[in-house]
Scaffold this motif. Structure first.
Motif, mmCIF file in Angstrom:
data_model
loop_
_atom_site.group_PDB
_atom_site.id
_atom_site.type_symbol
_atom_site.label_atom_id
_atom_site.label_comp_id
_atom_site.label_asym_id
_atom_site.label_seq_id
_atom_site.Cartn_x
_atom_site.Cartn_y
_atom_site.Cartn_z
ATOM 1 N N LYS A 112 0.834 -1.193 0.000
ATOM 2 C CA LYS A 112 0.000 0.000 0.000
ATOM 3 C C LYS A 112 0.878 1.257 0.000
ATOM 4 N N ASP A 136 -4.476 0.635 -2.358
ATOM 5 C CA ASP A 136 -4.087 -0.767 -2.210
ATOM 6 C C ASP A 136 -4.442 -1.486 -3.509
ATOM 7 N N GLU A 147 -9.634 -7.218 -6.288
ATOM 8 C CA GLU A 147 -10.148 -5.848 -6.328
ATOM 9 C C GLU A 147 -9.227 -4.880 -5.578
ATOM 10 N N LYS A 201 -8.411 -1.245 -3.557
ATOM 11 C CA LYS A 201 -9.098 -0.519 -2.494
ATOM 12 C C LYS A 201 -8.524 0.892 -2.361
ATOM 13 N N ASN A 220 -8.412 3.844 0.578
ATOM 14 C CA ASN A 220 -8.665 4.096 2.007
ATOM 15 C C ASN A 220 -9.399 2.931 2.663
ATOM 16 N N GLY A 221 -9.013 1.722 2.276
ATOM 17 C CA GLY A 221 -9.582 0.528 2.868
ATOM 18 C C GLY A 221 -10.913 0.086 2.307
ATOM 19 N N SER A 222 -11.492 0.850 1.363
ATOM 20 C CA SER A 222 -12.794 0.506 0.791
ATOM 21 C C SER A 222 -12.665 0.280 -0.700
ATOM 22 N N ARG A 223 -13.476 -0.615 -1.223
ATOM 23 C CA ARG A 223 -13.481 -0.877 -2.658
ATOM 24 C C ARG A 223 -14.162 0.273 -3.395
ATOM 25 N N GLY A 224 -13.555 0.720 -4.487
ATOM 26 C CA GLY A 224 -14.135 1.784 -5.279
ATOM 27 C C GLY A 224 -15.336 1.311 -6.072
ATOM 28 N N ASP A 225 -16.090 2.265 -6.602
ATOM 29 C CA ASP A 225 -17.290 1.924 -7.365
ATOM 30 C C ASP A 225 -16.963 1.125 -8.620
#
Length: 331
Positions: free
Chosen positions: A228, A241, A273, A275, A277-282
């Motif tokens: 990361k 990430d 997939e 990421k 900021n720790g979240s998966r993008g659209d």
């Protein structure tokens, strides 16, 4: 095929010379390894104290067509907004310079320095308007130093088959990162061509070579872990990430004569997939890449050979076509 002895049969069977002793006990170079050499001499890495070099040139062509809906739907058949169609043609040329050194007969080191030239041609047009005057074209052109790589490999067994070779590859971020390049607001594309991923990665791998005269079966398994890093996205810092990659492949090679051998193989890669900021993008999604590989290898002298490899993409996310020419030689 992949770039090293571990990943592909062409380089396993032809890239390195074999050192033998004559009746006087002195060492002398023999012809570059062939399929038969591997059956008779199970050492497939660079011999202890030997140095090998390789120059390569790779060509990759990839194209994609995408339809995007910028808006929302009221009913399943009624769209409020704008529909855009885009066409992307990407051409990449990569010149690589590789050196290998045999620490022992079972262990070798490798350093690879790539130089990348890339040209992207992107056309975007709203399909409702139907006028070529509304087409937005972007021509991205550039190149430079790519991501330098270092690898170490070790052959675990010599007296029994199949032969097992383990390796560890480290990729740097010396290439031009796509996150360091400005975006053209008109075409919503990069203003320059990236030459690297922008992230460090590490790749453990294991390969198997099984001689069965007159052919050699081979298989490999690897996992690429991307570290990361914080990048600037629109003036804001974000932790990116990149999705890790799981790769598995295999095939067979067979000798036509002591100088010429052919190979065919299949490679599958799953890219997980990404990421932010720790979240998966659209737009993040799981990618499946399958390629069919054909290789031809010819020993042109006792210490050098030429390898030509072609890859055809079998899935939508895979490059359409790849062609690589390598010329390994040793001293």
């Amino acid at each position: 095929m992949a770039k090293s002895l571990i990943y592909t049969l062409p380089l396993l069977v032809l890239a390195t010379p074999v050192i033998a002793e004559d009746e006087s006990g002195s060492s002398q170079p023999q012809r570059a390894q062939t399929v038969t050499d591997i059956i008779d001499r199970p050492g497939v890495l660079t011999p202890a104290g030997n140095v090998g070099f390789e120059v390569s040139l790779g060509y990759t062509q990839n194209s994609s067509n995408k339809v995007s809906v910028i808006g929302y739907t009221i009913l399943p058949t009624l769209i409020v907004g704008r529909i855009e169609v885009s066409d992307t043609d990407r051409t990449t040329l990569t010149a690589g310079f590789t050196t290998r050194y045999g620490l022992t007969n079972a262990t070798e080191l490798e350093l690879r320095v790539p130089f990348v030239y890339r040209n992207d041609q992107i056309s975007t047009r709203p399909i409702q308007d139907g006028s070529s005057g509304n087409t937005i074209n972007a021509d991205i052109d550039g190149g430079g130093l790519g991501d330098i790589e270092f690898a170490i490999r070790h052959q675990f067994n010599f007296d029994t088959t199949p032969y097992w070779i383990g390796g560890l590859r480290v990729k740097s971020d010396t290439g031009k990162s796509p996150y360091d390049i400005d975006i053209d607001p008109t075409s919503n594309s990069l203003t320059d061509a990236p030459t690297g991923s922008g992230f460090w990665s590490i790749e453990p791998n294991i390969s198997m070579v099984y001689p069965t005269d007159p052919a050699v079966l081979f298989a490999n398994l690897s996992y690429i872990y991307n570290f990361k890093d914080d990048v600037d996205l629109g003036g804001q810092s974000a932790e990116i990430d990149l999705g890790d990659t799981i790769s598995i492949g295999g095939g067979l090679g067979f000798a036509i004569n002591p100088d010429l051998s052919l190979s065919i193989g299949l490679t599958h890669r799953t890219i997980l997939e990404s990421k932010i900021n720790g979240s998966r993008g659209d737009e993040a999604k799981l990618l499946q890449l399958d390629t069919l590989n054909f290789g031809i290898n010819y020993a042109i002298s006792p210490t050098s050979s030429i390898n030509i490899n072609a890859q055809a993409g079998l899935t939508e996310d895979s490059p359409d076509f790849q062609l690589t020419v390598r010329a390994p030689f040793s001293f």
